[in-house]
Design an enzyme around this catalytic site. Structure first.
Site, mmCIF file in Angstrom:
data_model
loop_
_atom_site.group_PDB
_atom_site.id
_atom_site.type_symbol
_atom_site.label_atom_id
_atom_site.label_comp_id
_atom_site.label_asym_id
_atom_site.label_seq_id
_atom_site.Cartn_x
_atom_site.Cartn_y
_atom_site.Cartn_z
ATOM 1 N N ALA A 20 23.539 34.880 -2.543
ATOM 2 C CA ALA A 20 23.630 36.310 -2.861
ATOM 3 C C ALA A 20 22.009 36.514 -3.550
ATOM 4 O O ALA A 20 21.768 35.894 -4.566
ATOM 5 C CB ALA A 20 24.623 36.890 -3.636
ATOM 6 N N LEU A 30 29.590 32.756 -5.005
ATOM 7 C CA LEU A 30 29.057 31.840 -4.089
ATOM 8 C C LEU A 30 28.352 30.730 -5.023
ATOM 9 O O LEU A 30 28.165 31.162 -6.431
ATOM 10 C CB LEU A 30 27.816 32.616 -3.229
ATOM 11 C CG LEU A 30 28.119 33.754 -2.264
ATOM 12 C CD1 LEU A 30 27.116 34.446 -1.836
ATOM 13 C CD2 LEU A 30 29.157 32.938 -1.286
ATOM 14 N N SER A 31 28.037 29.864 -4.304
ATOM 15 C CA SER A 31 27.440 28.675 -5.291
ATOM 16 C C SER A 31 26.263 29.171 -6.163
ATOM 17 O O SER A 31 25.932 28.763 -7.264
ATOM 18 C CB SER A 31 26.864 27.318 -4.586
ATOM 19 O OG SER A 31 26.069 27.666 -3.455
ATOM 20 N N GLU A 32 25.239 29.939 -5.750
ATOM 21 C CA GLU A 32 24.260 30.723 -6.249
ATOM 22 C C GLU A 32 24.041 32.035 -5.975
ATOM 23 O O GLU A 32 24.142 32.575 -4.831
ATOM 24 C CB GLU A 32 23.000 29.959 -6.189
ATOM 25 C CG GLU A 32 22.666 29.241 -7.214
ATOM 26 C CD GLU A 32 22.963 27.646 -7.206
ATOM 27 O OE1 GLU A 32 23.150 27.020 -8.226
ATOM 28 O OE2 GLU A 32 23.554 27.453 -6.188
ATOM 29 N N THR A 33 23.876 32.988 -7.164
ATOM 30 C CA THR A 33 23.390 34.314 -6.862
ATOM 31 C C THR A 33 22.157 34.246 -7.833
ATOM 32 O O THR A 33 21.711 33.563 -8.744
ATOM 33 C CB THR A 33 24.132 35.156 -7.672
ATOM 34 O OG1 THR A 33 25.644 35.135 -6.874
ATOM 35 C CG2 THR A 33 23.789 36.765 -7.538
#
Length: 287
Positions: free
Chosen positions: A22, A44-47
């Site tokens: 994101a 999510l795994s990363e924003t």
């Protein structure tokens, strides 16, 4: 307050493959606790959060931006797929006019350029040191069971442990492993490891010619399994370049989603990581 948000799948050209990130381009910095809460909400795994460095520039004209990455539970120092996705948002959606974008991050300046259908990221290379497998016996047992391994290396800088499966193992061994994230996290509590890379030699003679395969697990950072991990390839690239005697490699991370990365280990001690991305969602976060 309304914050634009984009979800992109990185290291793939197909929706619902690769690694979703994101991306929030922000006109102003937010409080750290708000960054973390948004990242937890996106789950999510990363924003990633992009902010302008020069207030007189905008997302179309600027060439330097600040970039931060958050997992659902913590801020991280380096993230490849969300950097790729951030550049894609600026190039594709904000129509950025510059040939190269530079992100100021906790890992220093990271440059991204467009190349054909994809993007090339200029990343740090993270060398590894060989370790005694017995020191990580419990963790390795949880991850690979009784399958034979032939190398254990640690990147102290990134706290990523890399375990290489024996060449006698078929690729199906790696793809079929069921790794329990809770057991994995509880098997290593020293603080030396924050991520586990499992890898094996590829089949460069078979199309499309992958030099090596991998999977990546980081329950210590709130990520049971990360689908396609740019930061892990700063470690893998260093290791496999030496083992294979080549600087340019094609890698495949064989999670259930899967993703492809092109790597080039450079003479200046850095690595180019290249891949594609596809946008799957555009929206607004309302606070």
């Amino acid at each position: 307050m309304e914050i634009p948000v984009y979800t992109l799948d990185a290291f793939t050209n197909l929706p619902f493959k690769g690694n979703p990130a994101a991306i929030c381009p922000l006109l102003h910095e937010l409080r750290d606790d708000l960054y973390q809460r948004i990242a937890a909400e996106m789950n999510l795994s990363e924003t990633a959060f992009i902010t302008r460095i020069d207030p007189s520039e905008n997302f179309t004209t600027g060439s330097r931006f600040r970039l931060r990455w958050f997992t659902p539970t913590t801020e991280v120092n380096l993230c490849g797929h969300a950097t790729l996705a951030s550049a894609a948002v600026l190039f594709k959606h904000k129509k950025n006019v510059n040939p190269k974008l530079v992100f100021e991050t906790k890992s220093g300046d990271l440059a991204v350029t467009q190349q054909g259908e994809g993007y090339v990221m200029d990343f740090p290379l993270n060398p590894t040191i060989q370790e005694d497998a017995n020191e990580f016996r419990d963790l390795i047992k949880v991850a690979v069971g009784n399958h034979p391994i032939q190398d254990v290396y640690l990147s102290a800088n990134t706290k990523k442990l890399m375990v290489r499966l024996a060449d006698s193992c078929d690729r199906s061994v790696l793809t079929s492993l069921k790794v329990d994230p809770v057991a994995l996290q509880s098997s290593e509590t020293s603080g030396r490891v924050k991520g586990l890379i499992l890898t094996m030699k590829g089949s460069p003679d078979n199309q499309p010619g992958y030099d090596f395969y991998s999977r990546y697990f980081a329950p210590w950072n709130g990520i049971p399994e990360d689908p396609v991990t740019g930061s892990a390839h700063t470690v893998l690239g260093s290791y496999w370049s030496k083992k294979l005697g080549k600087n340019k490699m094609l890698a495949y991370q064989c999670s259930s989603r899967g993703g492809e990365l092109e790597l080039e280990v450079r003479d200046d001690g850095r690595i180019n990581i290249s891949g594609q991305s596809v946008t799957v969602l555009q929206g607004t976060i309302t606070l």
